[in-house]
Design a protein around this motif. Structure first.
Motif, PDB file in Angstrom:
ATOM      1  N   ARG A  87      -5.816   4.940   6.528  1.00 31.46           N
ATOM      2  CA  ARG A  87      -5.854   3.946   5.460  1.00 31.46           C
ATOM      3  C   ARG A  87      -7.211   4.062   4.779  1.00 31.46           C
ATOM      4  O   ARG A  87      -8.250   3.882   5.423  1.00 31.46           O
ATOM      5  N   VAL A  88      -7.188   4.403   3.524  1.00 27.83           N
ATOM      6  CA  VAL A  88      -8.440   4.628   2.807  1.00 27.83           C
ATOM      7  C   VAL A  88      -8.597   3.562   1.740  1.00 27.83           C
ATOM      8  O   VAL A  88      -7.715   3.348   0.928  1.00 27.83           O
ATOM      9  N   THR A  89      -9.713   2.898   1.808  1.00 25.55           N
ATOM     10  CA  THR A  89      -9.980   1.785   0.907  1.00 25.55           C
ATOM     11  C   THR A  89     -11.256   2.115   0.151  1.00 25.55           C
ATOM     12  O   THR A  89     -12.286   2.380   0.767  1.00 25.55           O
ATOM     13  N   THR A  90     -11.149   2.127  -1.157  1.00 26.39           N
ATOM     14  CA  THR A  90     -12.313   2.540  -1.944  1.00 26.39           C
ATOM     15  C   THR A  90     -12.715   1.435  -2.910  1.00 26.39           C
ATOM     16  O   THR A  90     -11.860   0.808  -3.540  1.00 26.39           O
ATOM     17  N   LEU A  91     -13.978   1.214  -2.979  1.00 28.64           N
ATOM     18  CA  LEU A  91     -14.511   0.181  -3.857  1.00 28.64           C
ATOM     19  C   LEU A  91     -15.675   0.795  -4.618  1.00 28.64           C
ATOM     20  O   LEU A  91     -16.528   1.453  -4.038  1.00 28.64           O
ATOM     21  N   SER A  92     -15.670   0.585  -5.912  1.00 24.57           N
ATOM     22  CA  SER A  92     -16.768   1.133  -6.706  1.00 24.57           C
ATOM     23  C   SER A  92     -17.377  -0.005  -7.507  1.00 24.57           C
ATOM     24  O   SER A  92     -16.685  -0.685  -8.261  1.00 24.57           O
ATOM     25  N   LEU A  93     -18.637  -0.242  -7.289  1.00 21.71           N
ATOM     26  CA  LEU A  93     -19.288  -1.384  -7.906  1.00 21.71           C
ATOM     27  C   LEU A  93     -20.432  -0.902  -8.805  1.00 21.71           C
ATOM     28  O   LEU A  93     -21.073   0.106  -8.505  1.00 21.71           O
ATOM     29  N   PRO A  94     -20.674  -1.644  -9.863  1.00 21.08           N
ATOM     30  CA  PRO A  94     -21.770  -1.240 -10.756  1.00 21.08           C
ATOM     31  C   PRO A  94     -23.123  -1.485 -10.105  1.00 21.08           C
ATOM     32  O   PRO A  94     -23.267  -2.378  -9.268  1.00 21.08           O
ATOM     33  N   GLU A 138      -3.271   8.019  -4.865  1.00 19.52           N
ATOM     34  CA  GLU A 138      -4.637   8.237  -4.385  1.00 19.52           C
ATOM     35  C   GLU A 138      -5.615   8.388  -5.541  1.00 19.52           C
ATOM     36  O   GLU A 138      -6.819   8.358  -5.351  1.00 19.52           O
ATOM     37  N   LEU A 139      -5.071   8.574  -6.749  1.00 22.22           N
ATOM     38  CA  LEU A 139      -5.957   8.723  -7.901  1.00 22.22           C
ATOM     39  C   LEU A 139      -5.997   7.467  -8.766  1.00 22.22           C
ATOM     40  O   LEU A 139      -6.721   7.417  -9.747  1.00 22.22           O
ATOM     41  N   THR A 157      -6.575   1.392  -2.643  1.00 25.32           N
ATOM     42  CA  THR A 157      -6.161   1.473  -1.242  1.00 25.32           C
ATOM     43  C   THR A 157      -4.909   2.324  -1.143  1.00 25.32           C
ATOM     44  O   THR A 157      -3.917   2.045  -1.821  1.00 25.32           O
ATOM     45  N   VAL A 158      -4.990   3.352  -0.378  1.00 21.85           N
ATOM     46  CA  VAL A 158      -3.794   4.160  -0.125  1.00 21.85           C
ATOM     47  C   VAL A 158      -3.785   4.525   1.349  1.00 21.85           C
ATOM     48  O   VAL A 158      -4.791   4.384   2.055  1.00 21.85           O
ATOM     49  N   GLU A 159      -2.651   4.981   1.750  1.00 21.62           N
ATOM     50  CA  GLU A 159      -2.563   5.393   3.142  1.00 21.62           C
ATOM     51  C   GLU A 159      -2.082   6.833   3.171  1.00 21.62           C
ATOM     52  O   GLU A 159      -1.079   7.164   2.529  1.00 21.62           O
ATOM     53  N   PHE A 160      -2.797   7.665   3.893  1.00 24.65           N
ATOM     54  CA  PHE A 160      -2.391   9.058   4.001  1.00 24.65           C
ATOM     55  C   PHE A 160      -1.695   9.280   5.333  1.00 24.65           C
ATOM     56  O   PHE A 160      -2.090   8.697   6.345  1.00 24.65           O
ATOM     57  N   VAL A 161      -0.687  10.109   5.280  1.00 27.01           N
ATOM     58  CA  VAL A 161      -0.071  10.497   6.539  1.00 27.01           C
ATOM     59  C   VAL A 161      -1.006  11.509   7.185  1.00 27.01           C
ATOM     60  O   VAL A 161      -1.397  12.481   6.555  1.00 27.01           O
ATOM     61  N   ALA A 162      -1.370  11.231   8.426  1.00 28.50           N
ATOM     62  CA  ALA A 162      -2.333  12.110   9.081  1.00 28.50           C
ATOM     63  C   ALA A 162      -1.636  13.390   9.523  1.00 28.50           C
ATOM     64  O   ALA A 162      -0.528  13.351  10.042  1.00 28.50           O
ATOM     65  N   ILE A 215       0.850  -1.191   0.000  1.00 28.22           N
ATOM     66  CA  ILE A 215       0.000   0.000   0.000  1.00 28.22           C
ATOM     67  C   ILE A 215       0.880   1.233   0.000  1.00 28.22           C
ATOM     68  O   ILE A 215       1.836   1.320   0.762  1.00 28.22           O
ATOM     69  N   GLN A 216       0.554   2.146  -0.877  1.00 23.54           N
ATOM     70  CA  GLN A 216       1.417   3.325  -0.961  1.00 23.54           C
ATOM     71  C   GLN A 216       0.983   4.382   0.036  1.00 23.54           C
ATOM     72  O   GLN A 216      -0.184   4.548   0.329  1.00 23.54           O
ATOM     73  N   VAL A 217       1.987   5.062   0.539  1.00 21.33           N
ATOM     74  CA  VAL A 217       1.730   6.087   1.543  1.00 21.33           C
ATOM     75  C   VAL A 217       1.831   7.447   0.883  1.00 21.33           C
ATOM     76  O   VAL A 217       2.780   7.731   0.163  1.00 21.33           O
ATOM     77  N   VAL A 218       0.834   8.248   1.103  1.00 24.26           N
ATOM     78  CA  VAL A 218       0.797   9.567   0.478  1.00 24.26           C
ATOM     79  C   VAL A 218       0.834  10.618   1.574  1.00 24.26           C
ATOM     80  O   VAL A 218       0.093  10.519   2.543  1.00 24.26           O
ATOM     81  N   ASP A 219       1.727  11.540   1.399  1.00 19.25           N
ATOM     82  CA  ASP A 219       1.832  12.589   2.411  1.00 19.25           C
ATOM     83  C   ASP A 219       1.431  13.918   1.809  1.00 19.25           C
ATOM     84  O   ASP A 219       2.097  14.431   0.905  1.00 19.25           O
TER      85      ASP A 219
END
Lengths: 1107, 773
Positions: A835-842, A496-497, A501-506, A430-434
């Motif tokens: 940790r942000v996990t996004t799922l997009s379903l039809p 994040e785009l 799943t990405v992880e942001f530094v808070a 998982i990549q960490v985005v700051d």
């Protein structure tokens, strides 16, 4: 396994995700290097000897599930390609080898972490035909692994069949020992499109089993297959090969065997190919069965399905898209269930088939959500927009547009979220985005986090939230122009785009205080009983060894306290010459005896701690204190760590009898008063009072996560005490009856996994959904303070949270519905992350789509958790009925609306849910729903299930059984330790055999009465079944059989991330009865046989259809 | 002092009375102004007191002990009790009695003697060991901590080997150290904020008899000797070990003991739970057999701020209560704390255990609140500024020293008083508790510990002194038919456990004469003991000030003095100049003058803690010492004469004199200006000025003499004229010279800056008022 390389490294997987250096830890490669070592270690573990090394070794491997998969993978491949295999005749050896080929070279592109390690390449696999294959660079991680897979690839290619992912074994010389690797490689090279349809084709699963029946029993089957495969990789290829053969044989035999079946229509179950249109993956699911399932040889399924219809002359599937299994019409038609049932061929009813090959799952394809492989299969995820199904998966992979549609389907709509799920080692971390001080970009209305589905418009100056639809201004420094395709030009560079799943530094605003340190407080029962049973010594020794595995650094703090009728703290401050024991005697109103120095930096007190742990068992040797102030001890420890929060690990051996939260032996009282016991039985499964609950909420509020290690020999009222771990995100470990001989090793390994697995502290989680859907409720181990959020003082890779959903509006057909889970937490190294996990379903308005997109494993997990929820508050019969009805209602819906054409005499099952009846039956017979179980065992089960992950849900009730008396009979060169899986029916258990049955927690070894003494001698060092020890420690003797058994057990441990509680069972003993009760397909006092159950389901459906 | 040295006003009996002849009637007695009171030193050692190795004979009706004043019929083998006139037969073993063969108790000179009571059938070595539980405050700065630790270690070394020792430390919480646990240091921790009962303490320490849970006793732990030690509960020897066994453990423990680790926020007082610590210690001792001699030795470094017994809030901006606050009822913690310590006192008394307080702090620690517990149990109290100060160090050492200097600490004392008919006992002021033993001799009104004829003294020592107040029955004596006995008898029975653990009973029987004061007032005058009277008045005044709200002590004393002078002075009405006093009364007014100015009455210059401290000592010291507290002694040293007493007057100051002031609590050596200059120039070091060196040394030598016998050790102040410390002297002198009349003074003398009246003025007023009709 990996650990061997670097014992200390074993470390926390979780960090690896988030932190830079992850991969090394995982690398399965190590395993390859020294395949045996692991086993050796395990062995050691058993003996509880070696301190750091072995253990570390074993655990890490657990983390990376990879190894297991690899082994299984090859087989998977095999099934897919029907032609080659179909013939029983051994495929050319060459095929088998293929694995090797892996152009080792490709790896380079792959994730650096994995590849580098494994230089040696696949020991096993030989580079035959495949060598030529260019492993796609894209699938980097994979390559290295798969030595074993050899066989499959060949066939597939030729056949041109199915899904790339499945079949292809690009042999990466590298890291992955096993098969896991190829799938990826192939994925690319193979043309996924065409094949799928076929593959998917519904074969009646039955056949698979049928084969076994009719044909040679295991031994033969096992043998047959092997030749083709050549040497599987070091790891456990075994399963794969044997299976495949069976399948083939089945195909051949089925014709034969089927006839015997009573009914005219030979194959009771006919499966229609599921979706012709389906993407390659759709097909895959069955074939892909991953680790848990893998044993069952999932691949058989697809193959047979494809063929079966024709062969048996089943009516063609009404609709091309539908998949179904039919039950012999005879039953229905005649209307006499009895006869009907008797006529069903038990060998042809649907059973899970272990998938063996690793497949690659792209979360989105063609800008569409890609339905995930079964949770129990072995797969590698390529996150290209949607999150990995490991982190979040939905019971249905398409979202019904309306609440009505959902209701009609009879299926649940829920997400199962496991934020710290263990990734496959070959997956990209998982990549960490700051975002720096400003924090991550969020929707200003719903506060959803930036994700790949936010739509940028107006040259990127604005974006539309995919969750709430609000249009926001793009922050100035986040602006980027859009490309011609309407995406931001930088989309692919920004995780994040482009990642689900990405992880942001808070940033600061996410912290109410500085991130908490990693605090580990050990609380040990030293009451008379605990001392005398050896539980205290076991706990101390386990802790002592585990200290080395705690995270390094100044932020790691530890504390120790013991308790009996009073609570004893220890001042571990370095200045003192020896630890100072501080006793808190007031157990009605506790307090902490020191503000500081009770919880100390690990680096400051290591010596003291070790010395103390060594002396605790002797120090209390003569204690006559039988009472236990369990609740008070927890409260006191809590007070000591209140300022920071942290993990509280409690070792408890007797019922809490004094002080705050004292409990009574309710169970005994219940027994004394039978009439009320019957009526109110389930009350014993509810907490005795609210004291502990209130305490638990307080603990959670201060970020204390409690894990309970229950080492007891008597009733301890888990129903009451489990409230604490469940509310604080902790876990219950239950060693009953505790044995000082066989349990310490497990205790140690459990503890070690507990502290080394990926985890986070002081977490807050929320799931957001697109408009039209909202979260109904969260279920799992956490504290619920406000309805929208989940507070988890501790969360780890073994915790899953179920999120039920409901409609609050209609959804647009063809649109997508987004789900986003955000978990704000602190890493063990003290960083605050989101940790942000996004799922997009039809979204769909077609019922048939729903059935096609149903995710059986997830749905079943969902049913199971709901049932577990119900048990304490309803009578058992009712719960069972409910469970059965849930199963029936969705099948009915399918039958009614999607399979209208078929004859009413047929039991038609949707392809995706064809195992639902079997699992439902298994659930009804499970510990939790059985009436004969001990109260504590049931409570434990309920608690265990509440946070159980999807991949482990099915095995828990439908265990895996293998024969181990003939492990050796496999052909040489087949190094996969895993023997073929046997259906859970006593028909398959021979009196001359030894069988191993495991459900992820317990492992029963059943020894028939007429087993060859020689085998007993080899495996257990005894000459007759009468000498079986009651407390069993698996040992490795100097003979191949014993070694194989150890390999098998270790393999299971790796797959399950669990050390397993081994127990020997003998026919005629209570232990034998225990074993037999796990054979869920048999008829038993707890429920009907599988066949009977199917008949029951069928009749119910028929009745409801009519009415 | 020297003039008193050769007199022993108390004699063998250790009893001094305000009046040595008693008026016959209650009315007469009340006219005497000064109450009928006896100051007794129940176990004062005296070389002439014999010890008899058997149990005394007791009168079968009043249980008075056979004494020299009993009439004995040798032939009939009968003795007649002088108190109730009951005729008692001698028991068989007295068969040999005759006029020439008297048992010791009938020897006329042995009005006081001791019986060593045989212990019940137990072997001699089974004498109970004394128990010491040290309760140590840990809320103090490191430096103080070191002082107190070393004092403790020294004390441990001095304890007899068989003494049982327990150790409790406290700060925010109470830590009871289990000394018998060998594996590692083990402490039981009690929260400081919660009141805890004795039963809870026992239960939580695993000592409760009912369902007690024996705690884990370490392997090779201390072997239970509980039974021999008179400790029924074997569990308690986990906490109480013979000094010889635990000295090492304790020393190690003290080495490692840190100051309280709980954080103290800025601007706050340390959180200190003295109250709970003491109740825990008391609870712990509750596991011992009742009657085992035990002391809680509390070493306190500051005010209790936590839990019950707190005297002040933790907020620094909240000062500790002053007398003014107490007067205005503005001390919110005071009453609650008193209540708490009263209960503690009750518990301790019922167990027969003692609370000693050693407080060292610059601020108050709550002695005023704890006074009740200390005094009722007969505990020792020492108030110092620092644990490093000799007032604490030397006093503390004295407690544990044996031999000549030993305090002779005894346990479990009980005082019973028998008295002749018509004499009623109002009560006792001093370190004891009423046992509420009712009887015909109990007066209707109570003073101090009253309503009883028996008192408990959990702790007592050689110098312990009690003041017993008597009253006369209001019934008319003449009604009594038959012979009117001209003598009255009082018998004081004190049983106690001596330092060796032996039970002793001391019997003092005294007789005094009744007189009809209306007939012969001179005899009454001759029987007046002014020193005792002054002390008794001081004690009564203190008591009244403590117990009566808005009591005006000065006025009350003045009125009493005027009445006394009116009654016993010789004068012509309304002619002040004609006023003279009998020598038997001549010193009394001066005592009263100094009492009015003393710290006992003028409390506002002191903190409530100090006042409580002074009063406790006033109440427990013998008459001579108490008199010094009221009216210090002043000795002057000069070249031309021997050391001689000097007037307690500012006029005694001279440049070429050294003055030695003994005010009991402090001793001041005051160098006149010239002397100081000489000394500063070092003359004393020159051989030719040896005389000067001797002169300088002399007061120091005398000081040593005084200090040697005194407990607590007084504070020594050495100062020079006009130095800042000189105030310790000036405050005690009669301000005959103030700035108002400074011009009249001779050179070299001094003046006191005060508006207080001088003795002379006081006398003038007194004479005027006394002669007023």
């Amino acid at each position: 396994m990996a650990a061997l390389v670097r014992p200390t490294g074993a470390p926390r997987p979780n960090n690896s995700n988030t932190n830079a250096p992850p991969p090394p830890n995982y690398s399965p490669n190590n395993a390859q290097r020294d395949p045996d070592s692991l086993a050796g270690n395990m062995q050691n573990l058993n003996l509880n000897r070696q301190p750091s090394m072995p253990n570390s070794a074993s655990r890490p491997s657990l983390i990376g599930q990879a190894p297991p998969f690899h082994s299984s993978a090859p087989p998977a491949g095999a099934p897919i390609a029907p032609p080659p295999f179909s013939r029983p005749g051994p495929p050319p050896a060459a095929l088998a080898r293929p694995a090797a080929p892996r152009s080792g070279s490709p790896q380079p592109t792959l994730s650096p972490a994995t590849t580098p390690v494994r230089s040696t390449g696949p020991p096993v696999g030989q580079p035959l035909s495949f060598v030529s294959r260019p492993p796609p660079g894209s699938f980097p991680p994979v390559g290295g692994v798969a030595p074993a897979s050899g066989p499959p690839p060949g066939p597939f290619h030729t056949s041109g069949l199915p899904s790339g992912p499945v079949s292809v074994p690009p042999p990466a010389s590298g890291p992955r020992p096993g098969p896991g690797s190829f799938p990826l490689g192939n994925g690319q090279s193979m043309p996924p499109t065409t094949a799928p349809g076929r593959l998917m084709s519904n074969g009646p699963p039955v056949f698979g089993s049928g084969a076994m029946l009719g044909g040679p029993r295991f031994p033969p089957s096992g043998n047959a297959p092997q030749p083709p495969f050549g040497h599987p990789p070091t790891v456990a290829t075994a399963t794969g090969p044997p299976r495949t053969p069976t399948m083939h044989s089945m195909l051949g035999t089925p014709a034969v065997s089927a006839p015997p079946g009573p009914v005219q229509q030979a194959p009771p179950f006919s499966a229609v190919p599921p979706f012709s249109a389906a993407p390659p993956f759709s097909a895959a699911p069955p074939s892909m069965q991953a680790p848990p399932v893998s044993p069952y040889g999932s691949q058989t399924w697809p193959m047979q399905q494809g063929q079966s219809p024709r062969m048996f002359g089943m009516p063609p599937p009404p609709l091309p898209n539908q998949s179904m299994a039919t039950i012999s019409p005879a039953v229905g038609q005649t209307g006499s269930p009895l006869t009907g049932s008797s006529k069903i061929d038990p060998n042809q009813i649907p059973r899970p088939v272990p998938g063996s090959s690793v497949l690659i799952h792209e979360t989105r394809q063609g800008n569409q959500a890609n339905p995930p492989p079964p949770a129990t299969s072995d797969y590698i995820v390529r996150d290209n927009g949607n999150c990995s199904p490991r982190y979040m998966r939905c019971t249905i992979n398409q979202i019904p547009c309306t609440a009505d549609l959902l209701t009609t389907s009879g299926m649940p709509l829920a997400l199962l979220v496991e934020p710290f799920a263990l990734p496959h080692p070959d997956e990209e971390p998982i990549q960490v985005v700051d975002f720096g001080e400003s924090g991550p970009v969020r929707c200003s209305r719903c506060k959803g986090y930036i994700n790949p589905f936010m739509k940028f418009i107006d040259q990127g100056r604005k974006f539309i939230c995919n969750l709430c639809g609000f249009t926001d201004e793009t922050p100035h420094d986040y602006h980027c122009n859009l490309g011609p395709d309407g995406r931001r030009r930088d989309a692919d560079e920004r995780p994040e785009l482009c990642r689900g799943t990405v992880e942001f530094v808070a940033s600061r605003e996410y912290m109410v205080r500085d991130p908490m340190p990693a605090v580990y407080f050990f609380l040990i029962d030293v009451s008379m009983n605990a001392i005398q049973t050896g539980a205290t010594a076991a706990a101390c020794s386990a802790i002592s060894q585990v200290i080395a595995d705690l995270p390094e650094g100044p932020r790691t703090m530890v504390g120790v306290a013991t308790f009996d009728a009073t609570i004893h703290f220890y001042n571990l401050k370095r200045a003192l010459q020896q630890p100072l024991m501080l006793i808190v005697p007031d157990v009605q109103d506790v307090y902490t005896p020191l503000e500081t120095d009770v919880v100390v930096q690990l680096s400051e007190c290591r010596q003291h701690l070790e010395q103390l742990l060594e002396s605790i068992p002797t120090m209390f040797q003569n204690s006559k204190t039988a009472e236990s102030a369990f609740g008070a001890a927890i409260k006191a420890a809590f007070l000591a760590m209140k300022s920071t929060g942290g993990k509280l690990l409690v070792f408890q051996s007797v019922l809490a009898s004094t002080g705050i939260g004292a409990l009574s032996a309710r169970e005994a009282e219940g027994r004394a008063n039978i009439s009320s016991a019957e009526k109110e039985a389930h009350k014993l499964l509810q907490p005795a009072d609210k004291t502990l609950k209130a305490m638990a909420i307080e603990l959670a509020e201060f970020q204390v996560c409690v894990d309970l290690f229950i080492t007891t020999q008597s009733y301890i009222d888990i129903a009451s005490i489990s409230v604490i771990p469940r509310t604080t995100g902790g876990q219950v470990y239950y060693y009953y009856p505790f044995s000082a001989v066989s349990d310490p090793a497990k205790l140690y390994n459990d503890l070690r996994w507990n502290v080394t697995r990926p985890q986070g502290f002081e977490g807050v989680m929320r799931v957001r959904c697109s408009q039209g859907i909202q979260v109904q409720e969260y279920h799992g181990s956490f504290c619920k303070r406000i309805p929208t959020d989940v507070d988890v003082p501790g969360i780890d890779s073994d915790k899953t949270i179920m999120v039920t959903l409901k409609h609050d509006d209609k959804l647009q057909d063809g649109s997508e519905c987004g789900f986003q889970c955000a978990l704000l937490y602190t890493t063990v190294y003290g960083q605050r992350r989101i940790r942000v996990t996004t799922l997009s379903l039809p979204c769909t308005s077609m019922l048939s789509n729903l059935f096609r997109a149903a995710d059986l494993d997830t749905q079943f997990a969902c049913f199971m958790k709901q049932a577990a929820n119900e048990i304490p508050s309803s009578a058992l019969l009712r719960v069972r009925e409910q469970v059965t009805n849930l199963c029936i209602s969705s099948l009915l819906s399918y039958r009614k609306f999607c399979a209208t054409v078929s004859s009413s005499g047929q039991l038609i099952l949707p392809e995706a849910l064809k195992l639902l009846p079997l699992y439902t039956l298994a659930l009804i017979k499970s510990t939790g729903l059985r009436s004969d179980g001990k109260i504590d065992e049931r409570s434990f089960w309920i608690n265990h299930v509440s946070s159980l992950s999807v991949p482990l849900a099915v095995p828990l009730v439908y265990p895996r059984m293998v024969a181990i008396h003939d492990l050796e009979s496999k052909k040489e060169g087949d190094e996969s330790p895993f023997p073929p899986v046997i259906p859970l029916s006593s028909e398959h258990v021979s009196d001359a055999g030894i069988y191993l049955l495991e459900n992820g927690d317990d492992c029963l070894i059943y020894i028939g009465n007429s087993v060859d003494p020689g085998i007993l001698q080899q495996l257990f060092g005894i000459s007759s079944a009468n000498e079986l020890p009651t407390q069993f420690v698996l040992q490795q003797y100097d003979n191949p059989l014993s070694k194989k058994l150890n390999d098998v057990v270790n393999e299971i441990r790796r797959q399950r991330c669990s050390y397993l509680r081994l127990k020997l069972c003998r026919k005629g003993d209570p232990s034998g009865a225990l074993f037999l009760s796990c054979l869920v397909e048999d008829q038993s006092p707890n429920g009907p046989s599988y066949v009977e159950f199917l008949v029951h389901v069928h009749r119910q459906i028929q009745m409801k259809m009519v009415s | 002092m020297s003039e008193m040295a050769n007199t022993d006003p108390e004699g063998i009996d250790g009893v001094r009375m305000t009046w040595n002849v008693w008026p016959r009637t209650k009315v007469e007695a009340s006219k005497c102004v000064i109450p009928l009171a006896a100051c007794i030193s129940p176990i004062r050692s005296h070389p002439d007191i014999p010890t008899l190795p058997y149990a005394p004979l007791r009168c079968k009706t009043c249980s008075a002990v056979l004494n020299p004043f009993a009439r004995v019929d040798f032939t009939a083998k009968i003795w007649i009790c002088p108190f109730c006139y009951q005729r008692n037969h001698f028991p068989p073993h007295y068969a040999a009695i005759s006029e020439t063969n008297l048992p010791g108790e009938l020897y006329p000179q042995y009005t006081t003697l001791q019986y060593a009571l045989p212990t019940d059938s137990a072997a001699p070595q089974s004498l109970p060991s004394p128990v010491f539980v040290f309760v140590l405050d840990t809320c103090m700065i490191e430096e103080e901590m070191e002082y107190v630790k070393s004092a403790l270690k020294r004390a441990l070394g001095l304890l007899p080997d068989n003494a049982l020792v327990g150790f409790v430390s406290y700060g925010t919480q109470v830590q009871v150290h289990e000394l018998g646990f060998s594996d590692l240091s083990k402490v039981y921790v009690f929260r400081g904020s919660k009141e805890i009962s004795k039963d809870q303490v026992l239960e939580q320490l695993g000592l409760s008899v009912l369902g007690r849970r024996p705690g884990p006793i370490g392997v090779g732990g201390y072997q239970p000797k509980g039974v021999q030690m008179g400790i029924p509960n074997a569990g308690v020897n986990r906490f109480l070990l013979p000094a010889s066994d635990c000295e090492y453990t304790l020393n190690t423990l003290l080495d490692e003991l840190q100051t309280d680790q709980w954080p103290v926020p800025q601007g706050s007082r340390a959180s200190r739970c003295t109250g709970v610590a003491l109740s825990v210690a008391a609870g712990l001792l509750g596991a011992c057999l009742p009657g085992t001699g035990a002391r809680i030795v509390a070493l306190v470094g500051g005010p209790c701020t936590e839990g019950p017994g707190a005297i002040v809030s933790k907020d620094m901006s909240d000062p500790v209560r002053s007398h003014k606050d107490l007067d205005k009822d503005a001390a919110p913690y005071f009453k609650k704390a008193i209540k708490f310590y009263e209960n503690l006192a009750k518990q301790l008394v019922s167990q027969g255990h003692v609370l000693d307080l050693f407080a060292s702090a610059l601020d108050q620690v709550g002695v005023a609140e704890m006074k009740v517990a200390i005094e009722r149990t007969g505990g020792l109290v020492v108030l110092a500024e620092s644990f490093g100060h000799s007032v604490f160090k030397d006093s503390f050492k004295r407690v544990f020293e044996e031999g000549e200097q030993s305090l002779g600490l005894c346990f479990n004392g009980t005082l019973e008083i028998n008295c002749s008919k018509d004499i009623k006992i109002q009560g006792v002021i001093g370190p004891c508790t009423s046992l509420e033993k009712k009887g015909p001799a109990v007066a209707d009104t109570a003073i101090g510990e009253g309503n009883t004829t028996a008192w408990k003294m959990c702790g007592l020592d050689r110098s312990t002194c009690l003041t017993v107040f008597f009253d006369l029955s209001s019934s008319d004596q003449s009604n009594t038919p038959g012979t009117v006995n001209p003598q009255l008898y009082l018998q004081f029975l004190t049983s106690f456990q001596n330092p060796e653990g032996q039970m002793m009973l001391r019997v003092t029987t005294i007789t005094r004469r009744w007189i009809d004061s209306s007939v012969s007032p001179e005899e009454l005058v001759q029987g007046f003991d002014q020193e005792t009277a002054a002390v008794v008045m001081a004690r009564k005044t203190s008591l009244k000030m403590e117990s009566e709200e808005s009591f005006d002590a000065t006025r009350w004393l003045d009125r009493g003095l005027i009445r006394l002078c009116s009654k016993f002075g010789d004068y012509r009405k309304d002619d002040p100049s004609s006023f003279t006093l009998n020598p038997c009364f001549s010193l009394f007014p001066q005592f009263m003058f100094n009492l009015r100015r003393s710290q006992f009455v003028q409390v506002f210059n002191n903190s409530p803690d100090e006042t409580a401290y002074f009063r406790m000592l006033l109440n427990r010291e013998n008459i001579s010492n108490a008199a010094v507290m009221i009216q210090p002694s002043l000795i002057s040293y000069s070249f031309n004469s021997l050391p001689q007493p000097a007037l307690l007057d500012v006029a005694s100051i001279a440049a070429d004199r050294i003055l030695l002031l003994d005010s009991y609590f402090s001793i001041v050596i005051f160098h006149g200006m010239t002397i100081a200059q000489w000394r500063n120039m070092g003359y004393q070091n020159q051989p030719e000025h040896q005389a000067f060196a001797q002169l300088l040394q002399a007061p120091h030598d005398d000081t040593q003499l005084i200090v040697r016998d005194r407990f607590p050790v007084p504070r020594l102040v050495v100062c020079d004229q006009h130095g800042s410390q000189a105030r310790f002297l000036l405050a005690k002198l009669n301000p005959s010279a103030t700035y108002n009349n400074a011009h009249e003074m001779a050179a070299g003398s001094d003046v006191i800056f005060t508006d207080d009246v001088s003795l002379q003025v006081f006398f003038e007023h007194l004479q005027r008022l006394a002669v007023q009709s």
